[in-house]
Motif scaffolding. Structure first.
Motif, PDB file in Angstrom:
ATOM      1  N   GLY A 178       0.776  -1.228   0.000  1.00 50.44           N
ATOM      2  CA  GLY A 178       0.000   0.000   0.000  1.00 50.44           C
ATOM      3  C   GLY A 178       0.807   1.277   0.000  1.00 50.44           C
ATOM      4  N   LEU A 179       2.080   1.201   0.287  1.00 45.20           N
ATOM      5  CA  LEU A 179       2.864   2.425   0.369  1.00 45.20           C
ATOM      6  C   LEU A 179       4.233   2.173  -0.261  1.00 45.20           C
ATOM      7  CD1 LEU A 179       1.879   5.116   1.514  1.00 45.20           C
ATOM      8  CD2 LEU A 179       3.140   4.647   3.592  1.00 45.20           C
ATOM      9  N   ASN A 180       5.302   2.492   0.423  1.00 49.05           N
ATOM     10  CA  ASN A 180       6.651   2.308  -0.101  1.00 49.05           C
ATOM     11  C   ASN A 180       6.971   0.812  -0.115  1.00 49.05           C
ATOM     12  OD1 ASN A 180       9.245   2.853  -1.003  1.00 49.05           O
ATOM     13  ND2 ASN A 180      10.019   3.377   1.029  1.00 49.05           N
ATOM     14  N   VAL A 181       6.863   0.163  -1.261  1.00 54.74           N
ATOM     15  CA  VAL A 181       6.898  -1.296  -1.367  1.00 54.74           C
ATOM     16  C   VAL A 181       8.102  -1.941  -0.664  1.00 54.74           C
ATOM     17  CG1 VAL A 181       7.027  -3.243  -2.968  1.00 54.74           C
ATOM     18  CG2 VAL A 181       5.482  -1.331  -3.447  1.00 54.74           C
ATOM     19  N   PRO A 182       9.334  -1.443  -0.830  1.00 56.36           N
ATOM     20  CA  PRO A 182      10.472  -2.118  -0.187  1.00 56.36           C
ATOM     21  C   PRO A 182      10.384  -2.209   1.330  1.00 56.36           C
ATOM     22  CG  PRO A 182      11.242  -0.615  -1.888  1.00 56.36           C
ATOM     23  CD  PRO A 182       9.784  -0.338  -1.706  1.00 56.36           C
ATOM     24  N   SER A 183       9.553  -1.385   1.964  1.00 55.32           N
ATOM     25  CA  SER A 183       9.487  -1.392   3.425  1.00 55.32           C
ATOM     26  C   SER A 183       8.861  -2.659   3.986  1.00 55.32           C
ATOM     27  CB  SER A 183       8.716  -0.166   3.926  1.00 55.32           C
ATOM     28  OG  SER A 183       7.353  -0.232   3.533  1.00 55.32           O
ATOM     29  N   TRP A 184       8.377  -3.561   3.117  1.00 56.51           N
ATOM     30  CA  TRP A 184       7.783  -4.796   3.636  1.00 56.51           C
ATOM     31  C   TRP A 184       8.775  -5.555   4.515  1.00 56.51           C
ATOM     32  CZ3 TRP A 184       9.768  -9.610   3.140  1.00 56.51           C
ATOM     33  CH2 TRP A 184      10.717  -9.825   2.148  1.00 56.51           C
ATOM     34  N   SER A 185      10.053  -5.520   4.145  1.00 49.74           N
ATOM     35  CA  SER A 185      11.045  -6.297   4.894  1.00 49.74           C
ATOM     36  C   SER A 185      11.279  -5.739   6.301  1.00 49.74           C
ATOM     37  CB  SER A 185      12.376  -6.341   4.134  1.00 49.74           C
ATOM     38  OG  SER A 185      12.975  -5.064   4.087  1.00 49.74           O
ATOM     39  N   LEU A 186      10.966  -4.463   6.516  1.00 49.21           N
ATOM     40  CA  LEU A 186      11.168  -3.870   7.833  1.00 49.21           C
ATOM     41  C   LEU A 186      10.197  -4.439   8.865  1.00 49.21           C
ATOM     42  CD1 LEU A 186      11.831  -0.112   7.037  1.00 49.21           C
ATOM     43  CD2 LEU A 186      13.392  -2.055   7.016  1.00 49.21           C
ATOM     44  N   ALA A 187       9.013  -4.852   8.407  1.00 48.23           N
ATOM     45  CA  ALA A 187       8.079  -5.486   9.331  1.00 48.23           C
ATOM     46  C   ALA A 187       8.676  -6.781   9.876  1.00 48.23           C
ATOM     47  CB  ALA A 187       6.750  -5.768   8.630  1.00 48.23           C
ATOM     48  N   ALA A 188       9.366  -7.515   9.004  1.00 50.54           N
ATOM     49  CA  ALA A 188      10.047  -8.726   9.455  1.00 50.54           C
ATOM     50  C   ALA A 188      11.192  -8.381  10.398  1.00 50.54           C
ATOM     51  CB  ALA A 188      10.563  -9.519   8.252  1.00 50.54           C
ATOM     52  N   GLU A 189      11.951  -7.332  10.075  1.00 50.67           N
ATOM     53  CA  GLU A 189      13.061  -6.934  10.923  1.00 50.67           C
ATOM     54  C   GLU A 189      12.590  -6.570  12.328  1.00 50.67           C
ATOM     55  OE1 GLU A 189      16.308  -6.830  10.577  1.00 50.67           O
ATOM     56  OE2 GLU A 189      16.467  -7.420   8.485  1.00 50.67           O
ATOM     57  N   MET A 190      11.487  -5.863  12.421  1.00 53.62           N
ATOM     58  CA  MET A 190      10.987  -5.489  13.735  1.00 53.62           C
ATOM     59  C   MET A 190      10.586  -6.723  14.540  1.00 53.62           C
ATOM     60  SD  MET A 190      11.605  -2.372  13.874  1.00 53.62           S
ATOM     61  CE  MET A 190      10.987  -2.193  15.552  1.00 53.62           C
ATOM     62  N   LEU A 191      10.043  -7.733  13.889  1.00 52.87           N
ATOM     63  CA  LEU A 191       9.754  -8.994  14.582  1.00 52.87           C
ATOM     64  C   LEU A 191      11.050  -9.647  15.053  1.00 52.87           C
ATOM     65  CD1 LEU A 191       7.836 -11.266  15.476  1.00 52.87           C
ATOM     66  CD2 LEU A 191       8.134 -12.269  13.185  1.00 52.87           C
ATOM     67  N   PHE A 192      12.083  -9.604  14.210  1.00 52.12           N
ATOM     68  CA  PHE A 192      13.376 -10.170  14.607  1.00 52.12           C
ATOM     69  C   PHE A 192      13.860  -9.527  15.912  1.00 52.12           C
ATOM     70  CE2 PHE A 192      14.558 -10.652   9.803  1.00 52.12           C
ATOM     71  CZ  PHE A 192      13.554 -11.593   9.657  1.00 52.12           C
ATOM     72  N   TYR A 193      13.815  -8.202  15.942  1.00 56.89           N
ATOM     73  CA  TYR A 193      14.329  -7.477  17.091  1.00 56.89           C
ATOM     74  C   TYR A 193      13.490  -7.741  18.343  1.00 56.89           C
ATOM     75  CZ  TYR A 193      16.666  -4.922  13.351  1.00 56.89           C
ATOM     76  OH  TYR A 193      17.407  -4.587  12.245  1.00 56.89           O
ATOM     77  N   LEU A 194      12.176  -7.807  18.144  1.00 57.92           N
ATOM     78  CA  LEU A 194      11.293  -8.068  19.279  1.00 57.92           C
ATOM     79  C   LEU A 194      11.572  -9.436  19.882  1.00 57.92           C
ATOM     80  CD1 LEU A 194       8.803  -7.335  21.021  1.00 57.92           C
ATOM     81  CD2 LEU A 194       7.387  -8.418  19.242  1.00 57.92           C
ATOM     82  N   SER A 195      11.826 -10.416  19.045  1.00 55.25           N
ATOM     83  CA  SER A 195      11.964 -11.790  19.518  1.00 55.25           C
ATOM     84  C   SER A 195      13.360 -12.108  20.046  1.00 55.25           C
ATOM     85  CB  SER A 195      11.623 -12.769  18.381  1.00 55.25           C
ATOM     86  OG  SER A 195      12.556 -12.646  17.318  1.00 55.25           O
ATOM     87  N   PHE A 196      14.382 -11.367  19.610  1.00 54.68           N
ATOM     88  CA  PHE A 196      15.754 -11.752  19.936  1.00 54.68           C
ATOM     89  C   PHE A 196      16.028 -11.868  21.438  1.00 54.68           C
ATOM     90  CE2 PHE A 196      20.121 -10.542  20.980  1.00 54.68           C
ATOM     91  CZ  PHE A 196      20.791 -11.641  20.426  1.00 54.68           C
ATOM     92  N   PRO A 197      15.766 -10.828  22.237  1.00 48.68           N
ATOM     93  CA  PRO A 197      16.068 -10.973  23.672  1.00 48.68           C
ATOM     94  C   PRO A 197      15.251 -12.079  24.337  1.00 48.68           C
ATOM     95  CG  PRO A 197      15.715  -8.665  23.079  1.00 48.68           C
ATOM     96  CD  PRO A 197      15.251  -9.484  21.919  1.00 48.68           C
ATOM     97  N   LEU A 198      14.083 -12.386  23.768  1.00 48.56           N
ATOM     98  CA  LEU A 198      13.220 -13.403  24.354  1.00 48.56           C
ATOM     99  C   LEU A 198      13.693 -14.815  24.036  1.00 48.56           C
ATOM    100  CD1 LEU A 198       9.779 -11.747  23.442  1.00 48.56           C
ATOM    101  CD2 LEU A 198      11.166 -11.412  25.505  1.00 48.56           C
ATOM    102  N   VAL A 199      14.233 -14.993  22.837  1.00 48.64           N
ATOM    103  CA  VAL A 199      14.661 -16.320  22.402  1.00 48.64           C
ATOM    104  C   VAL A 199      16.123 -16.589  22.736  1.00 48.64           C
ATOM    105  CG1 VAL A 199      14.888 -17.839  20.365  1.00 48.64           C
ATOM    106  CG2 VAL A 199      12.949 -16.280  20.549  1.00 48.64           C
ATOM    107  N   LEU A 200      16.898 -15.546  22.981  1.00 48.68           N
ATOM    108  CA  LEU A 200      18.329 -15.707  23.203  1.00 48.68           C
ATOM    109  C   LEU A 200      18.674 -16.716  24.300  1.00 48.68           C
ATOM    110  CD1 LEU A 200      21.194 -14.869  22.485  1.00 48.68           C
ATOM    111  CD2 LEU A 200      20.982 -12.972  24.112  1.00 48.68           C
ATOM    112  N   PRO A 201      17.968 -16.721  25.442  1.00 48.13           N
ATOM    113  CA  PRO A 201      18.309 -17.735  26.455  1.00 48.13           C
ATOM    114  C   PRO A 201      18.238 -19.163  25.929  1.00 48.13           C
ATOM    115  CG  PRO A 201      16.918 -16.040  27.410  1.00 48.13           C
ATOM    116  CD  PRO A 201      16.948 -15.786  25.934  1.00 48.13           C
ATOM    117  N   LEU A 202      17.291 -19.436  25.046  1.00 51.23           N
ATOM    118  CA  LEU A 202      17.191 -20.774  24.457  1.00 51.23           C
ATOM    119  C   LEU A 202      18.362 -21.040  23.510  1.00 51.23           C
ATOM    120  CD1 LEU A 202      13.359 -20.908  23.668  1.00 51.23           C
ATOM    121  CD2 LEU A 202      14.575 -21.890  25.631  1.00 51.23           C
ATOM    122  N   ILE A 203      18.728 -20.014  22.742  1.00 50.50           N
ATOM    123  CA  ILE A 203      19.857 -20.153  21.823  1.00 50.50           C
ATOM    124  C   ILE A 203      21.138 -20.456  22.601  1.00 50.50           C
ATOM    125  CG2 ILE A 203      21.326 -18.927  20.171  1.00 50.50           C
ATOM    126  CD1 ILE A 203      18.676 -19.604  18.964  1.00 50.50           C
TER     127      ILE A 203
END
Length: 448
Positions: free
Chosen positions: A183-208
């Motif tokens: 709907g807007l700046n098409v390349p920004s789709w990947s940033l939604a994935a990046e924000m999920l990455f960042y949100l999950s990292f501190p939470l999953v890191l203990p398991l890693i």
């Protein structure tokens, strides 16, 4: 990331990738200016030094430019509506050799690299709030400026909030509808994935961190198999293309005169209530949860390098494997074109380049000019589509051009996008990270 106390992202400037994470300033200097490894240094001492100091990885920064450029090249073919060139046999031949998976390969590189660098630079014990603040400050300011530029140049109707609000918040790719996904700046789709990455990292890191060093390679192999199984389920059980044809191509309008808007930037596009998208394609490519394992593959790769499980410094075989995997994308369904086939060799390339920097043998990508291009690559990735919209609206629309015209407008788009990206990086990103990314308490402590 297991990282020593010496590496404190909260006190360093870093740059972001396409999406996409980047290095603290100490991690992006030219290798010849920061190299500390002596020629006689043993492999064991290099590993020990890396675990203790987290030295610079300039080659990975420089390589980000090539990934961003791959995305640009695909977008120049698809998003610059140069007629009658795009309707010619020459265009079909060019697009056969520069298909959608070229841009997809660049995004895959960014996702794996993001996990690698986040782990490399994260400090144990760092507060989640501090981590999240830095990630938000790295992504949103540049994203919002690029989105605002697109809204202006594409005359996006603001009364239809569904078109632009989800994009600004970076939640737009969770809905299988092109009204929001594109709907807007098409390349920004990947940033939604990046924000999920960042949100999950501190939470999953203990398991890693519970994975023993001697099981890291096995863990990466299991993760790769899981990714392949996930995309196979999308192919088998969801509606979408089952053939091997490329699905990402220009949407053409009648006539030989170039339109004033590429379809994804057309006022008519933003007025549509519902624009269907192939469910299996959306799940495989843009759905953030589907791309999350790629990020953690990069995290595992960083652990392998730091803990001595990845010692290869020869780029020949990882690049050869990546070339073979890329060639194989021509003969598989769309669910496998985007990342599945390229993930293993792409991860090997990232890990090998990092290891080469640790051993002081980084070359082309560690050159200061390449490091600079890598630093601006995130802004370049986001601003290129708005630039193409402006050039189409004022220079291409209403006229007719062949391949020479397309090449000229592509070069113009490249130059303008690079200049604007440099401005965004130096005048927006760096000042924000310098002035707001660190907590005031820590800043005072350092100053004292």
């Amino acid at each position: 990331m297991t990282r020593p106390p010496e590496v404190v992202p909260g006190t360093r400037e870093d740059s972001t990738a396409l999406a996409v994470e980047s290095f603290p300033t100490e991690l992006i200097q030219p290798v010849h200016a920061t190299r500390t490894a002596a020629p006689a240094e043993t492999v064991e001492s290099v590993i020990e030094r890396a675990a203790r100091q987290r030295p610079p990885l300039p080659s990975l920064t420089g390589a980000r430019w090539w990934a961003a450029f791959a995305v640009f090249l695909l977008h120049a073919l698809v998003f610059l509506p140069v007629y009658p060139f795009q309707k010619s046999e020459m265009f079909r031949n060019i697009h056969a050799w520069v298909p959608m998976q070229l841009g997809a390969a660049g995004v895959t590189f960014f996702f794996v690299l993001s996990g690698f660098i986040i782990y490399w630079s994260f400090r144990p014990g760092m507060a989640k709030s501090a981590f999240y603040r830095r990630r938000v400050l790295k992504i949103y300011p540049t994203h919002l400026l690029a989105a605002a530029a697109f809204i202006v140049v594409a005359s996006v109707p603001l009364h239809r909030a569904i078109v632009w609000v989800p994009n600004l918040l970076l939640v737009h790719t969770y809905v299988p509808n092109w009204t929001t996904v594109g709907g807007l700046n098409v390349p920004s789709w990947s940033l939604a994935a990046e924000m999920l990455f960042y949100l999950s990292f501190p939470l999953v890191l203990p398991l890693i961190m519970k994975i023993p060093t001697h099981r890291l390679v096995l863990a990466a192999a299991v993760l790769l198999l899981g990714i392949a199984a996930l995309h196979t389920s999308y192919f088998l059980f969801f509606d979408g293309p089952k053939g091997i044809a490329n699905a990402f191509a220009p949407r053409l309008v009648p006539g030989t005169t170039s339109p004033y808007y590429e379809l994804h930037a057309s006022p008519a596009w933003f007025q549509q209530a519902n624009i269907p998208v192939s469910l299996s394609y959306w799940l495989s490519y843009t759905f953030p949860l589907s791309r999350l394992p790629e990020f953690f593959l990069g995290v595992l790769a960083a652990r392998m390098v730091l803990e001595g499980k990845w010692r290869n410094t020869n780029l020949t075989w990882p690049l050869l494997a990546l070339t073979v995997a890329y060639a194989a994308t021509w003969v598989v369904p769309v669910n496998y074109k985007m990342s599945v086939l390229m993930l293993a060799p792409m991860t090997a390339v990232v890990a090998t380049m990092a290891n080469r920097d640790l051993h002081g043998i980084g070359k082309v990508n560690s050159h200061p000019r390449m490091v600079w291009l890598g630093n601006i690559s995130f802004a370049f990735y986001l601003i290129q589509f708005p630039v193409m919209v402006v050039i189409t609206r004022h220079l291409i629309g209403g006229k007719e051009f062949g391949v020479v015209g397309w090449a000229g407008f592509s070069v113009l788009s490249l130059v303008v996008s690079t200049v604007l990206a440099a401005a965004l990086y130096h005048w927006v990103d760096l000042p924000i990270m310098k002035n707001f990314a660190r907590s005031k308490k820590k800043a005072v402590k350092v100053a004292a």
